[in-house]
Design a protein around this motif. Structure first.
Motif, PDB file in Angstrom:
ATOM      1  N   UNK A  25      32.796 -26.038-125.713  1.00 31.75           N
ATOM      2  CA  UNK A  25      34.109 -25.579-126.183  1.00 31.75           C
ATOM      3  C   UNK A  25      35.209 -25.546-125.135  1.00 31.75           C
ATOM      4  N   UNK A  26      34.882 -25.605-123.842  1.00 33.91           N
ATOM      5  CA  UNK A  26      35.946 -25.586-122.831  1.00 33.91           C
ATOM      6  C   UNK A  26      36.016 -26.902-122.056  1.00 33.91           C
ATOM      7  N   UNK A  27      35.239 -27.897-122.450  1.00 30.59           N
ATOM      8  CA  UNK A  27      35.255 -29.204-121.784  1.00 30.59           C
ATOM      9  C   UNK A  27      36.242 -30.123-122.477  1.00 30.59           C
ATOM     10  N   UNK A  28      37.146 -30.718-121.726  1.00 31.50           N
ATOM     11  CA  UNK A  28      38.072 -31.693-122.295  1.00 31.50           C
ATOM     12  C   UNK A  28      37.455 -33.084-122.216  1.00 31.50           C
ATOM     13  N   UNK A  29      38.211 -34.082-122.654  1.00 32.56           N
ATOM     14  CA  UNK A  29      37.731 -35.459-122.641  1.00 32.56           C
ATOM     15  C   UNK A  29      37.698 -36.048-121.237  1.00 32.56           C
TER      16      UNK A  29
ATOM     17  N   UNK B  14      26.856  -8.807-128.834  1.00 34.85           N
ATOM     18  CA  UNK B  14      28.202  -8.232-128.745  1.00 34.85           C
ATOM     19  C   UNK B  14      28.809  -8.031-130.127  1.00 34.85           C
ATOM     20  N   UNK B  15      28.705  -9.058-130.970  1.00 35.52           N
ATOM     21  CA  UNK B  15      29.250  -9.002-132.329  1.00 35.52           C
ATOM     22  C   UNK B  15      28.981 -10.340-133.002  1.00 35.52           C
ATOM     23  N   UNK B  16      29.117 -10.416-134.328  1.00 37.55           N
ATOM     24  CA  UNK B  16      28.940 -11.705-135.001  1.00 37.55           C
ATOM     25  C   UNK B  16      29.953 -12.732-134.504  1.00 37.55           C
ATOM     26  N   UNK B  17      29.475 -13.957-134.296  1.00 37.68           N
ATOM     27  CA  UNK B  17      30.359 -15.023-133.828  1.00 37.68           C
ATOM     28  C   UNK B  17      29.713 -16.372-134.061  1.00 37.68           C
ATOM     29  N   UNK B  18      30.512 -17.425-133.928  1.00 33.57           N
ATOM     30  CA  UNK B  18      30.047 -18.783-134.168  1.00 33.57           C
ATOM     31  C   UNK B  18      29.290 -19.330-132.964  1.00 33.57           C
ATOM     32  N   UNK B  19      28.741 -20.523-133.134  1.00 35.26           N
ATOM     33  CA  UNK B  19      28.008 -21.175-132.046  1.00 35.26           C
ATOM     34  C   UNK B  19      28.912 -21.394-130.844  1.00 35.26           C
ATOM     35  N   UNK B  20      30.091 -21.980-131.063  1.00 36.13           N
ATOM     36  CA  UNK B  20      30.980 -22.281-129.933  1.00 36.13           C
ATOM     37  C   UNK B  20      31.453 -21.001-129.254  1.00 36.13           C
ATOM     38  N   UNK B  21      31.710 -19.947-130.033  1.00 36.23           N
ATOM     39  CA  UNK B  21      32.131 -18.677-129.444  1.00 36.23           C
ATOM     40  C   UNK B  21      31.004 -18.058-128.627  1.00 36.23           C
ATOM     41  N   UNK B  22      29.776 -18.184-129.111  1.00 38.51           N
ATOM     42  CA  UNK B  22      28.630 -17.666-128.360  1.00 38.51           C
ATOM     43  C   UNK B  22      28.459 -18.423-127.051  1.00 38.51           C
ATOM     44  N   UNK B  23      28.651 -19.730-127.083  1.00 45.64           N
ATOM     45  CA  UNK B  23      28.535 -20.542-125.860  1.00 45.64           C
ATOM     46  C   UNK B  23      29.596 -20.125-124.852  1.00 45.64           C
ATOM     47  N   UNK B  24      30.818 -19.946-125.317  1.00 46.47           N
ATOM     48  CA  UNK B  24      31.889 -19.526-124.404  1.00 46.47           C
ATOM     49  C   UNK B  24      31.598 -18.166-123.791  1.00 46.47           C
TER      50      UNK B  24
END
Length: 1020
Positions: free
Chosen positions: A401-405, A909-919
């Motif tokens: 989620x934080x990697x650009x092209x 911490x709380x419910x979150x998506x895959x990308x949010x968990x990775x971040x």
């Protein structure tokens, strides 16, 4: 988007582009991790949009109060070089070795000479619209961006300066500047800077609602945007925090908020996505407006779906209705028209949920505008060479989620997509983590050590106390008579200097405090302002930089304990503030210098939980060169990700999971403990000891310096809608497993009914599980992809497809998925009276709808792990009322605990998506790696001194110490209590409970506390 190729050359410095909260957080993390940072900001000061906000949700903290210490820390850090009024013009090279061309625009003021006195602005005759105040007021051509700006230095706007733009011989600023700081000959400067990595955080632009001609923005003065309303609420805004109508400067009686202005609208503004934050910030503004109102105020929010999906946001939404009386109207707004009367009132014409056209009259209308990418940021992305998505934000993937092209270039904050402050902060730390992973081999090669002046010896000196009383705009001064408090402080024994400041936490006041300490030879400092929880370290650092021992500082909390809790009793609040100041001064007279200790760190991390977040955190810490002990209770790694088979954007979670497991299990710095649980944890930051119980190897002890809690969450097993009684009623997770299984007999049902909010947003669980709506969209689209003729119904309360997930909501509707809303008090009824049957009341049609599906799919709540409380007791960390772990601060410390050395991520911490968990996992790894990289941690000296001649070894202090910081050791006189300083939290329980009065808590001695009590009781 990334590969494992190592750069030929690696540089130990980083460029962060954008000085908002994300850029500031990334810079601070990297500097603490051992990297040189160049922070590039195109305006004269850092702070971004967060500096413009009045309060933050869901805690209602003053935005500048919590932001200012970070800005000051950023400005003071010797390893962060601020390049303000600068922009990146080009980038060459590759990851590890970039050359960045930066243009530094002239400020026409020599900042080395400028002392921020403001005389220049007083004398300047040229006025121009103030962009920080959203054009609601004017500023001078020579200006500072805002009162607490960092750096607090003046700059000249060449477009409005009479001397520079119109070639007139004005020069009044130069004439009156005693510091001789004005320099009209400054020229643009181009520099090339060599860095190993780049982090993009240029922020966002609030949507411009002029395109909505039916709303009258720009035509009717009492129609304003949400950002403009923030400035009306702010103490540094155009009306100094007094809530007044723009048209006649009279208090409004009724205010309306209109949602989704510039979001979820493809037709009029080409903004298909949801801006994620607008619903909750409107709730916040409606609450805060009531606090700022002169008399009664009605607040109404007109909305389509209320998307309060973050941690504690749903509870905040409920409080707005139940405690503050905010009214919510589900509707579509048609037009806003003026009512021709002396009050400049506005008529709202709207269609309610039943389709009926209604009208209401309001004094003000606030347009809740969305977030869009700034055009300058898009041009910058092109210059740097990174791809943008269809909406103009940086293109990233769900698994990175934080990697650009472009390799070596990372992104965080609103440039990655619309998001609120906590997720911007998480992403900032995640981007810093990815950078640290890449540059680990050159950590510390370009940094310098901050020089601390020699400490002034105050032995034998009489107390000479300086007292600073903060107005905090109107946060304090709007209730407390701060000038009266200041004058009262001047009468107190030992006080040599008093001052009242608009913002005591601002950079200029910090410099002034240091100057006054030297000039007046002060040996104690008292600040009466807000909470020590957020600000005490800032003021202690300032004292230390002036040569004073940092523990010769005391704080009086006259915001939380006076102006906030007694806002309707200004006289009583003022008297209480005087009492608190007297108490603080009385204690300050008795303060003595204390010495901090440095202890070595065990360079190893314990990660508890082997799901997605735990594995990501482990890899990130290990990739920086530190050992990791990864503990997982199950026989295999993967956690909840093992039950996810596809993503809405086409990702393959199972392929990703297997790759992740391979990386973890083959990494030489990671040791995996399967079928293992933490039995006990003792120790402190830098040196913990944990007992692990393994099904295979029994009990063993490991030593480690930090802990990452990544214990995950679980799916609620429903007890309603016939789940467990009829095999045709399943959960979304079970449906996904069927859809992924080519042998499943129910992959192609003829009719499916999905029911949302099963066990979420209820009295028992008053929180939103965040991912359920997107999960339903994903599975519904997959069904339609496999079988377009299948009827799919989704029964929902609010469709919460925030951010870019809104696109899948559009796709589902286009594919023929039918959405029926239901209310909590008229929930669907599932029965088998006549086959499988679902009955629901459609609020739009006003009739009962009966559906006869082949399958009912429930979206159950995400709930915490059942044994969170056990781990919480081991680590002395809190959990919230929902059972999830409670972070140190909801906005700015979302991965930290108040317990040093322990960090948090993922569903724990709380419910979150895959990308949010990775971040968040990468963010937790970033913070966990800091003490490991530094090698030593500071031990606070607020700990007990034990008089062994009085101690009888009764062990009461040992049994009561929640931090396990007391022990009994054998001495010549027998067993005596001994403090483990590194573990001690200075709570004072041991001293308060000792029957022999053998324990004294440093900085909180009996004499000091007693003097405070006497001062409070005897105050005039």
């Amino acid at each position: 988007m990334s590969n494992n190729k190592s750069p030929e050359k690696t540089v130990g410095s980083v460029m962060v582009v954008g000085g908002g909260i994300a850029g500031v957080q990334a810079s601070l993390d990297l500097a603490e991790s051992g990297f040189k940072v160049y922070l590039v900001e195109d305006s004269p000061a850092i702070g971004g949009h967060m500096a413009q906000l009045d309060k933050t949700f869901p805690t209602n903290d003053c935005s500048m109060c919590i932001l200012s210490p970070k800005l000051v820390d950023c400005g003071k850090n010797p390893n962060i070089e601020l390049l303000t009024l600068s922009e990146v013009k080009g980038v060459s090279g590759e990851k590890g070795d970039f050359t960045v061309t930066v243009v530094k625009h002239p400020k026409y003021v020599d900042w080395d000479k400028c002392i921020g006195c403001g005389i220049c602005a007083e004398k300047c005759p040229s006025k121009v619209s103030d962009e920080f105040n959203m054009g609601l007021s004017n500023r001078k051509a020579i200006y500072v961006k805002y009162p607490q700006a960092v750096p607090l230095k003046y700059s000249i706007d060449d477009k409005s300066c009479l001397r520079l733009s119109k070639d007139k011989k004005c020069g009044l600023c130069e004439k009156f500047c005693e510091a001789k700081a004005i320099n009209f000959d400054q020229q643009e400067e181009k520099v090339d800077i060599n860095v190993g990595s780049i982090i993009m955080s240029p922020g966002f632009k609030p949507f411009d609602p002029h395109v909505y001609d039916t709303y009258g923005y720009g035509k009717y003065p009492n129609v304003v945007t949400s950002m403009e309303f923030e400035r009306f609420l702010s103490a540094s805004g155009p009306d100094e925090g007094h809530l007044l109508k723009p048209s006649d400067k009279k208090p409004p009686k009724k205010i309306a908020w209109l949602q989704c202005i510039g979001s979820r609208d493809q037709n009029r503004c080409d903004k298909k996505y949801c801006s994620s934050v607008c619903c909750t910030y409107a709730v916040k503004e409606a609450i805060i407006a009531k606090e700022h109102a002169h008399g009664e105020l009605e607040t109404t929010i007109f909305f389509m779906d209320m998307r309060t999906a973050g941690k504690d946001f749903e509870r905040y939404y409920n409080r707005a209705q139940q405690e503050y009386g905010v009214r919510f109207v589900r509707s579509r707004i048609h037009t806003i028209d003026p009512i021709n009367d002396e009050n400049d009132s506005l008529r709202l014409v709207f269609a309610d949920e039943n389709g009926k056209i209604r009208e209401e009259e309001f004094d003000m209308v606030v347009l809740s505008v969305g977030l869009e990418p700034d055009r300058g940021a898009q041009e910058l992305a092109q210059r740097i060479g990174i791809e943008l998505n269809e909406h103009g934000f940086s293109k990233t993937s769900g698994f990175e989620p934080v990697n650009t092209s472009r390799e070596g270039v990372f992104v965080c904050g609103a440039m990655q997509g619309p998001k609120d402050i906590p997720y911007s902060v998480m992403e900032a730390s995640a981007a810093a983590c990815q950078t640290a992973n890449m540059l680990a081999s050159v950590r510390g090669t370009e940094v310098k050590i901050k020089e601390i002046p020699a400490e002034i010896d105050i032995a034998g000196q009489e107390p000479r106390i300086g007292v600073w009383v903060c107005s905090c705009g109107i946060n304090i001064a709007g209730v407390v008579d701060v000038e009266a408090v200041r004058d009262y402080a001047a009468t107190l024994s030992g006080v040599e200097y008093v001052e009242n400041n608009l913002y005591t936490c601002s950079q200029d006041t910090q410099e002034k405090i240091k100057q006054i300490i030297a000039e007046k030879k002060l040996n104690r400092v008292v600040v009466a302002s807000c909470t020590p929880r957020t600000h005490e370290p800032l003021f202690q650092n300032t004292c230390q930089e002036a040569g004073l021992n940092r523990y010769l500082f005391e704080m009086a909390n006259v915001r939380d304990q006076c102006s906030w809790v007694h806002q309707n009793e200004p006289e009583a609040a003022t008297e209480k503030a005087k009492a608190l100041v007297k108490s603080a001064v009385t204690k300050a007279r008795l303060l003595q210098p204390l010495s901090e200790l440095k202890v070595d760190v065990t360079n190893r991390a314990l990660v508890v939980g082997g799901g997605l977040s735990g594995m990501i955190a482990s890899l990130s810490i290990a990739n920086q060169g530190f050992e990791v002990e990864l503990v997982e209770r199950e026989p295999e790694l993967g956690g909840n990700l093992r039950h996810v088979y596809f993503t809405a954007d086409g990702g393959n979670p199972q392929e990703y999971l297997q790759s992740l497991i391979e990386k973890v299990t083959s990494h030489q710095m990671i040791k995996v403990h399967l079928e293992s649980q933490v039995e006990d944890i003792s120790g402190h930051v830098g040196h913990f000891k944990s007992g692990l119980r393994s099904q295979v190897s029994g009990i063993r002890e490991i030593e480690h310096g930090v802990v990452v809690v990544a214990t995950g969450g679980q799916e609620l097993k429903p007890t309603e809608y016939l789940y467990g009684q009829d095999k045709r009623v399943i959960t979304q997770r079970e449906l996904e497993e069927h859809l992924a299984n080519s042998q499943s007999a129910i992959r192609n049902p003829q009719s499916v009914v999905m029911i949302q909010c099963v066990g979420s947003r209820t009295e028992e669980r008053p929180y939103c599980s965040r991912i359920c709506c997107s999960q339903a969209m994903k599975n519904a689209l997959k069904i339609k992809e496999k079988s377009p003729e299948t009827d799919v119904y989704i029964l929902y309360r609010d469709m919460r497809t925030y951010g870019f997930q809104e696109e899948y909501y559009h796709q589902a509707r286009k594919a023929g998925v039918i959405f029926i809303r239901y209310d909590q008090d008229t929930k669907p009824v599932v029965s088998t009276d006549d086959g499988l049957q679902v009955q629901v009341k459609d609020p739009i049609l006003g009739v009962e709808v009966v559906l006869k599906p082949d399958m009912v799919v429930l979206a159950p709540a995400v709930i915490p792990q059942s044994d969170n409380e056990i781990l919480a007791k081991f680590l002395k960390i809190p959990i919230n009322q929902d059972g999830f772990f409670l972070e140190a601060h909801a906005k700015l410390r979302p991965v930290d605990f108040a317990t040093d050395g322990v960090f948090l991520c993922g569903l724990a911490h709380s419910p979150k998506s895959i990308s949010e968990s990775i971040s968040q996992a990468n963010a937790a790894a970033c913070h966990a790696a800091i003490p490991l990289a530094q090698g030593k941690v500071t031990v606070l000296p607020i700990s007990p001194l034990i008089d062994e001649t009085k101690c009888i070894g009764c062990e009461l202090c040992v049994s009561l110490c929640s931090a396990s910081a007391m022990e009994l050791v054998l001495k010549e006189a027998g067993r005596r209590a001994q403090n483990i300083a590194a573990a001690c939290k200075g709570c004072g329980v041991c001293g308060a409970s000792c029957p022999q009065q053998a324990i004294t808590i440093q900085h909180f001695t009996n004499e000091e506390i007693g003097s405070q009590i006497e001062a409070l009781v005897g105050v005039a």
